[in-house]
Design a protein around this motif. Structure first.
Motif, PDB file in Angstrom:
ATOM      1  N   ALA A 289       0.992  -1.050  -0.088  1.00 29.68           N
ATOM      2  CA  ALA A 289      -0.051   0.132  -0.016  1.00 29.68           C
ATOM      3  C   ALA A 289       1.013   1.035  -0.009  1.00 29.68           C
ATOM      4  O   ALA A 289       2.218   1.069   0.489  1.00 29.68           O
ATOM      5  N   ASP A 290       0.258   2.043  -0.524  1.00 28.02           N
ATOM      6  CA  ASP A 290       1.039   3.734  -0.585  1.00 28.02           C
ATOM      7  C   ASP A 290       0.832   4.218   0.778  1.00 28.02           C
ATOM      8  O   ASP A 290       0.112   5.063   1.297  1.00 28.02           O
ATOM      9  N   ALA A 291       1.714   3.554   1.843  1.00 25.82           N
ATOM     10  CA  ALA A 291       1.772   4.225   3.366  1.00 25.82           C
ATOM     11  C   ALA A 291       3.132   3.955   3.843  1.00 25.82           C
ATOM     12  O   ALA A 291       3.830   2.993   3.280  1.00 25.82           O
ATOM     13  N   CYS A 292       3.537   4.486   4.844  1.00 21.00           N
ATOM     14  CA  CYS A 292       4.841   3.997   5.448  1.00 21.00           C
ATOM     15  C   CYS A 292       4.726   2.416   5.718  1.00 21.00           C
ATOM     16  O   CYS A 292       3.856   2.106   6.670  1.00 21.00           O
ATOM     17  N   PRO A 293       5.500   1.702   5.266  1.00 18.63           N
ATOM     18  CA  PRO A 293       5.406   0.308   5.480  1.00 18.63           C
ATOM     19  C   PRO A 293       5.797  -0.317   6.986  1.00 18.63           C
ATOM     20  O   PRO A 293       5.353  -1.418   7.415  1.00 18.63           O
TER      21      PRO A 293
END
Length: 324
Positions: A289-293
């Motif tokens: 996802a486009d978020a901090c992993p």
């Protein structure tokens, strides 16, 4: 720390490296936009949990990934682009310009040929000469990495060497042709602490003898601290922090780096207290996802961390503030 003299000359430059593996479940985005620079004579440590992309980055540099792998970006060795080269072209560089010390030397060596024959073959392929000269070079290298009775042990098969001795022999093979870059992929993982220290000393010797730059890949920050000039921390396929070894341990910025250091046993603290592990597991790199992993594992996570993956910032070490 490494005491080898470094120069400002960049021998290896990696820019925006992306590596993707097709699988039945979807595409694994194993390496995501990695940037690296390695100066001649420098030791660069790459650290992170299993699956962070450390070994894949090393294999991409050597061109040893499967043909189905999608590799984009740029890998320059002394100004020469490596991405897009054929396996035949890369074979001329492997062992001559760039050498590899693999994690498991037992599987890296061919079991039906002697240690000496395999080292000598590396010399013959890249340097030429006679078989006698190549054998003499093999004996010389085995002595250099501390193999006792090298004149006799040169005729031993891989299974006749202990794990530590096989790793020494693998380092001897890597330095056979005085490469410009040595990639060491977790070379101490399967060894006990005493042998780990010996292998690190042998790698230092190899670097000093060849003048090579060294990339040391490990999941163990304690091992990295003993050899690296500079450290790059990888998580979920990206480099999330890079700094000199002294700066990284004194003032880590990324919460993941702080967690790794916090989970490291320390000799300067009283024993008996539990270590503080990082909770959870690294994320799947399929459909990330486009978020901090790291958000789900991070004690400092905020709403913005889950909205998109935050860009990395340049930090002014002297001022201690992030640059734009």
């Amino acid at each position: 720390m490494s005491t080898t003299t470094t120069t400002t000359e960049t021998v290896l430059r990696v820019r925006d490296l992306d590596v993707r593996f097709p699988t039945p479940r979807g595409e694994v985005h194993a390496v995501r936009g990695v940037d690296l620079e390695l100066r001649r004579g420098e030791v660069l440590g790459i650290v992170g949990e299993s699956g962070s992309g450390k070994s894949v980055t090393s294999m991409a540099i050597l061109g040893l990934l499967p043909e189905t792998t999608k590799v984009t970006g740029s890998i320059e060795l002394e100004g020469q682009e490596l991405i897009g080269r054929s396996d035949k072209q890369m074979s001329k560089l492997r062992g001559a310009k760039v050498a590899m010390v693999f994690q498991d030397p037992l599987s890296a060596f061919t079991p039906v040929y002697t240690i000496g024959d395999q080292i000598a073959e590396t010399v013959l392929v890249h340097r030429g000469g006679t078989k006698q000269q190549a054998r003499a070079r093999a004996v010389e290298l085995l002595k250099l990495v501390g193999i006792p009775q090298a004149e006799q042990r040169v005729d031993a098969f891989p299974h006749e060497f202990s794990g530590g001795m096989r790793q020494r022999a693998m380092i001897a093979m890597a330095m056979a042709n005085d490469p410009d870059v040595i990639l060491a992929d977790e070379p101490t993982t399967a060894l006990d602490v005493t042998i780990q220290a010996q292998i690190i000393d042998v790698l230092r010797t190899a670097q000093q003898e060849t003048g090579a730059a060294l990339v040391f890949v490990s999941h163990d920050l304690g091992v990295i601290a003993g050899i690296a000039d500079r450290i790059a921390v990888m998580y979920a396929g990206r480099i999330v922090e890079t700094a000199s070894a002294e700066e990284l341990f004194a003032r880590p910025r990324m919460p993941y780096t702080i967690g790794l250091i916090g989970a490291l046993p320390r000799l300067d603290e009283s024993s008996g207290g539990p270590l503080v592990p990082i909770p959870g597991s690294p994320p799947s790199l399929i459909g990330l996802a486009d978020a901090c992993p790291f958000a789900d594992r991070c004690p400092l996570a905020a709403a913005v961390c889950r909205g998109s993956e935050p860009p990395l910032a340049t930090v002014d070490v002297a001022a201690g503030v992030a640059g734009e």
